[in-house]
Design a protein around this motif. Structure first.
Motif, PDB file in Angstrom:
ATOM      1  N   LEU A 120       0.824  -1.213   0.000  1.00 29.04           N
ATOM      2  CA  LEU A 120       0.000   0.000   0.000  1.00 29.04           C
ATOM      3  C   LEU A 120       0.858   1.263   0.000  1.00 29.04           C
ATOM      4  O   LEU A 120       0.531   2.254  -0.671  1.00 29.04           O
ATOM      5  CB  LEU A 120      -0.947   0.001   1.201  1.00 29.04           C
ATOM      6  CG  LEU A 120      -2.093  -0.997   1.149  1.00 29.04           C
ATOM      7  CD1 LEU A 120      -2.858  -0.995   2.463  1.00 29.04           C
ATOM      8  CD2 LEU A 120      -3.014  -0.698  -0.015  1.00 29.04           C
ATOM      9  N   LEU A 121       1.951   1.234   0.738  1.00 27.89           N
ATOM     10  CA  LEU A 121       2.856   2.386   0.726  1.00 27.89           C
ATOM     11  C   LEU A 121       3.523   2.559  -0.637  1.00 27.89           C
ATOM     12  O   LEU A 121       3.713   3.689  -1.105  1.00 27.89           O
ATOM     13  CB  LEU A 121       3.906   2.241   1.827  1.00 27.89           C
ATOM     14  CG  LEU A 121       3.387   2.441   3.245  1.00 27.89           C
ATOM     15  CD1 LEU A 121       4.440   2.032   4.268  1.00 27.89           C
ATOM     16  CD2 LEU A 121       2.967   3.879   3.461  1.00 27.89           C
ATOM     17  N   LEU A 122       3.856   1.447  -1.296  1.00 23.44           N
ATOM     18  CA  LEU A 122       4.400   1.517  -2.659  1.00 23.44           C
ATOM     19  C   LEU A 122       3.373   2.133  -3.610  1.00 23.44           C
ATOM     20  O   LEU A 122       3.714   2.986  -4.430  1.00 23.44           O
ATOM     21  CB  LEU A 122       4.801   0.132  -3.151  1.00 23.44           C
ATOM     22  CG  LEU A 122       5.244   0.051  -4.617  1.00 23.44           C
ATOM     23  CD1 LEU A 122       6.606   0.690  -4.778  1.00 23.44           C
ATOM     24  CD2 LEU A 122       5.255  -1.357  -5.106  1.00 23.44           C
ATOM     25  N   LEU A 123       2.123   1.728  -3.490  1.00 22.12           N
ATOM     26  CA  LEU A 123       1.070   2.312  -4.316  1.00 22.12           C
ATOM     27  C   LEU A 123       0.907   3.804  -4.049  1.00 22.12           C
ATOM     28  O   LEU A 123       0.674   4.587  -4.972  1.00 22.12           O
ATOM     29  CB  LEU A 123      -0.259   1.596  -4.065  1.00 22.12           C
ATOM     30  CG  LEU A 123      -0.441   0.291  -4.807  1.00 22.12           C
ATOM     31  CD1 LEU A 123      -1.697  -0.425  -4.320  1.00 22.12           C
ATOM     32  CD2 LEU A 123      -0.519   0.518  -6.290  1.00 22.12           C
ATOM     33  N   ALA A 124       1.049   4.204  -2.797  1.00 22.71           N
ATOM     34  CA  ALA A 124       0.955   5.629  -2.470  1.00 22.71           C
ATOM     35  C   ALA A 124       2.098   6.406  -3.114  1.00 22.71           C
ATOM     36  O   ALA A 124       1.901   7.525  -3.608  1.00 22.71           O
ATOM     37  CB  ALA A 124       0.967   5.821  -0.953  1.00 22.71           C
ATOM     38  N   CYS A 125       3.288   5.815  -3.135  1.00 23.32           N
ATOM     39  CA  CYS A 125       4.437   6.476  -3.772  1.00 23.32           C
ATOM     40  C   CYS A 125       4.209   6.652  -5.264  1.00 23.32           C
ATOM     41  O   CYS A 125       4.462   7.725  -5.821  1.00 23.32           O
ATOM     42  CB  CYS A 125       5.708   5.659  -3.542  1.00 23.32           C
ATOM     43  SG  CYS A 125       6.342   5.720  -1.867  1.00 23.32           S
ATOM     44  N   THR A 126       3.733   5.604  -5.929  1.00 24.97           N
ATOM     45  CA  THR A 126       3.513   5.712  -7.367  1.00 24.97           C
ATOM     46  C   THR A 126       2.350   6.651  -7.675  1.00 24.97           C
ATOM     47  O   THR A 126       2.394   7.391  -8.649  1.00 24.97           O
ATOM     48  CB  THR A 126       3.249   4.337  -7.994  1.00 24.97           C
ATOM     49  OG1 THR A 126       2.126   3.736  -7.343  1.00 24.97           O
ATOM     50  CG2 THR A 126       4.452   3.437  -7.847  1.00 24.97           C
ATOM     51  N   GLY A 127       1.329   6.608  -6.841  1.00 22.56           N
ATOM     52  CA  GLY A 127       0.187   7.512  -7.044  1.00 22.56           C
ATOM     53  C   GLY A 127       0.574   8.969  -6.920  1.00 22.56           C
ATOM     54  O   GLY A 127       0.070   9.819  -7.663  1.00 22.56           O
ATOM     55  N   SER A 128       1.490   9.275  -6.016  1.00 25.80           N
ATOM     56  CA  SER A 128       1.915  10.663  -5.854  1.00 25.80           C
ATOM     57  C   SER A 128       2.640  11.169  -7.098  1.00 25.80           C
ATOM     58  O   SER A 128       2.516  12.340  -7.458  1.00 25.80           O
ATOM     59  CB  SER A 128       2.804  10.804  -4.615  1.00 25.80           C
ATOM     60  OG  SER A 128       4.019  10.106  -4.797  1.00 25.80           O
ATOM     61  N   VAL A 129       3.365  10.284  -7.778  1.00 18.87           N
ATOM     62  CA  VAL A 129       4.048  10.684  -9.012  1.00 18.87           C
ATOM     63  C   VAL A 129       3.025  10.993 -10.096  1.00 18.87           C
ATOM     64  O   VAL A 129       3.163  11.972 -10.841  1.00 18.87           O
ATOM     65  CB  VAL A 129       5.039   9.596  -9.482  1.00 18.87           C
ATOM     66  CG1 VAL A 129       5.613   9.934 -10.839  1.00 18.87           C
ATOM     67  CG2 VAL A 129       6.142   9.428  -8.470  1.00 18.87           C
TER      68      VAL A 129
END
Length: 79
Positions: free
Chosen positions: A46-55
């Motif tokens: 979920l944290l990885l998804l948050a990182c990619t979503g922010s980009v």
């Protein structure tokens, strides 16, 4: 002199925007990989998804602002 230096930090073209978004993506994926290593399981994913979503959000905002600034410059030239 400060204006000349300041112009170096202004995004003027879509190519420059793409380079900045690429750099953001590389950093976000490195951070996401660290999250997966530090928090195995669903939390890390979920944290990885948050990182990619922010980009994605930042990239869209950069392109929108660039389009707005270019349209404003065309409008000023037309006046």
């Amino acid at each position: 002199m400060l204006k000349k230096i300041g112009r170096l930090f202004v995004i003027k073209t879509r190519f420059e925007a793409c380079l900045i978004i690429y750099a953001l993506a590389v950093g976000a994926m490195a951070r996401g990989a660290a999250y997966i290593h530090e928090y195995p399981g669903t939390g890390g994913k979920l944290l990885l998804l948050a990182c990619t979503g922010s980009v994605f959000l930042a990239g869209a905002k950069i392109f929108d602002c660039l389009r707005y600034e270019q349209a404003e410059a065309v409008a000023k030239r037309a006046d």
